[in-house]
Each structure stands twice: as C-alpha cells, then as structure tokens.
Write a protein that holds these residues in place. Structure first.
Motif, short mmCIF file in Angstrom:
data_model
loop_
_atom_site.label_atom_id
_atom_site.label_comp_id
_atom_site.label_asym_id
_atom_site.label_seq_id
_atom_site.Cartn_x
_atom_site.Cartn_y
_atom_site.Cartn_z
N SER A 3 -16.45 -9.91 0.74
CA SER A 3 -17.13 -11.18 0.93
C SER A 3 -16.85 -11.67 2.35
CB SER A 3 -16.61 -12.19 -0.09
OG SER A 3 -17.06 -13.49 0.24
N GLY A 4 -17.72 -12.53 2.87
CA GLY A 4 -17.53 -13.08 4.21
C GLY A 4 -16.35 -14.03 4.29
N PHE A 5 -15.87 -14.50 3.15
CA PHE A 5 -14.75 -15.42 3.09
C PHE A 5 -13.40 -14.70 3.16
CE2 PHE A 5 -11.87 -18.21 0.55
CZ PHE A 5 -11.89 -19.31 1.40
N ASP A 6 -13.39 -13.41 2.87
CA ASP A 6 -12.15 -12.63 2.80
C ASP A 6 -11.33 -12.66 4.09
OD1 ASP A 6 -12.90 -12.10 0.25
OD2 ASP A 6 -13.44 -10.01 0.58
N PRO A 7 -11.92 -12.48 5.28
CA PRO A 7 -11.10 -12.52 6.50
C PRO A 7 -10.42 -13.88 6.71
CG PRO A 7 -13.25 -11.58 6.99
CD PRO A 7 -13.30 -12.08 5.59
N PHE A 8 -11.08 -14.96 6.28
CA PHE A 8 -10.49 -16.28 6.43
C PHE A 8 -9.27 -16.44 5.53
CE2 PHE A 8 -14.87 -17.01 7.83
CZ PHE A 8 -14.62 -17.53 9.10
N VAL A 9 -9.33 -15.88 4.33
CA VAL A 9 -8.18 -15.95 3.42
C VAL A 9 -6.99 -15.22 4.03
CG1 VAL A 9 -7.32 -15.30 1.14
CG2 VAL A 9 -9.64 -16.17 1.38
N VAL A 50 -5.47 -10.46 -5.49
CA VAL A 50 -6.67 -10.40 -6.33
C VAL A 50 -7.86 -9.92 -5.51
CG1 VAL A 50 -8.31 -11.81 -7.64
CG2 VAL A 50 -5.85 -12.15 -7.94
N MET A 51 -7.95 -10.36 -4.26
CA MET A 51 -9.05 -9.96 -3.39
C MET A 51 -9.02 -8.45 -3.13
SD MET A 51 -9.76 -11.46 0.40
CE MET A 51 -8.18 -10.91 1.02
N VAL A 52 -7.83 -7.93 -2.79
CA VAL A 52 -7.71 -6.49 -2.51
C VAL A 52 -7.98 -5.67 -3.77
CG1 VAL A 52 -6.10 -4.69 -1.80
CG2 VAL A 52 -6.23 -6.81 -0.52
#
Length: 59
Positions: A3-9, A50-52
C-alpha cells in the motif's frame, strides 16, 4: 499487498525509535514522554509486523 501508506508507517516507526533513544539519553528525563513513546513504538512495531506478514500473504 503493498500500500502507499506502508513507507510512512516504517518512517514513523524509525522516527519514534530515534525519539525514544534521545529521551533516554537526555540528562533531564521526562517519564511521561518516555512511556508515551514506548507505547507508540509498540503500536507501530505491531503495525509493521502485520504489514510485513500481509506482504508475504500470511495474514
């Protein structure tokens, strides 16, 4: 699934970790800020895991 939000997390997790290290190294310690930072870091590390796992298709 990426997702595009992943780098921000990931970026926020790194920033929070740097902040905690600086707080722990300060001469005048702020226990509230350290506790808040540790809780925030725990939440963001959980989100990272969870993202990974989502990237690998295990969630």
């Amino acid at each position: 699934m990426f997702s595009g939000f992943d780098p921000f997390v990931i970026l926020f997790t790194i920033i929070i970790a740097i902040g905690i290290v600086r707080l722990l190294g300060a001469k005048k310690k702020n226990p509230f800020a350290i506790g808040f930072g540790l809780v925030s870091l725990a939440v963001f590390l959980t989100m990272d895991v969870v993202m990974v796992l989502g990237w690998m298709g295990k969630v």
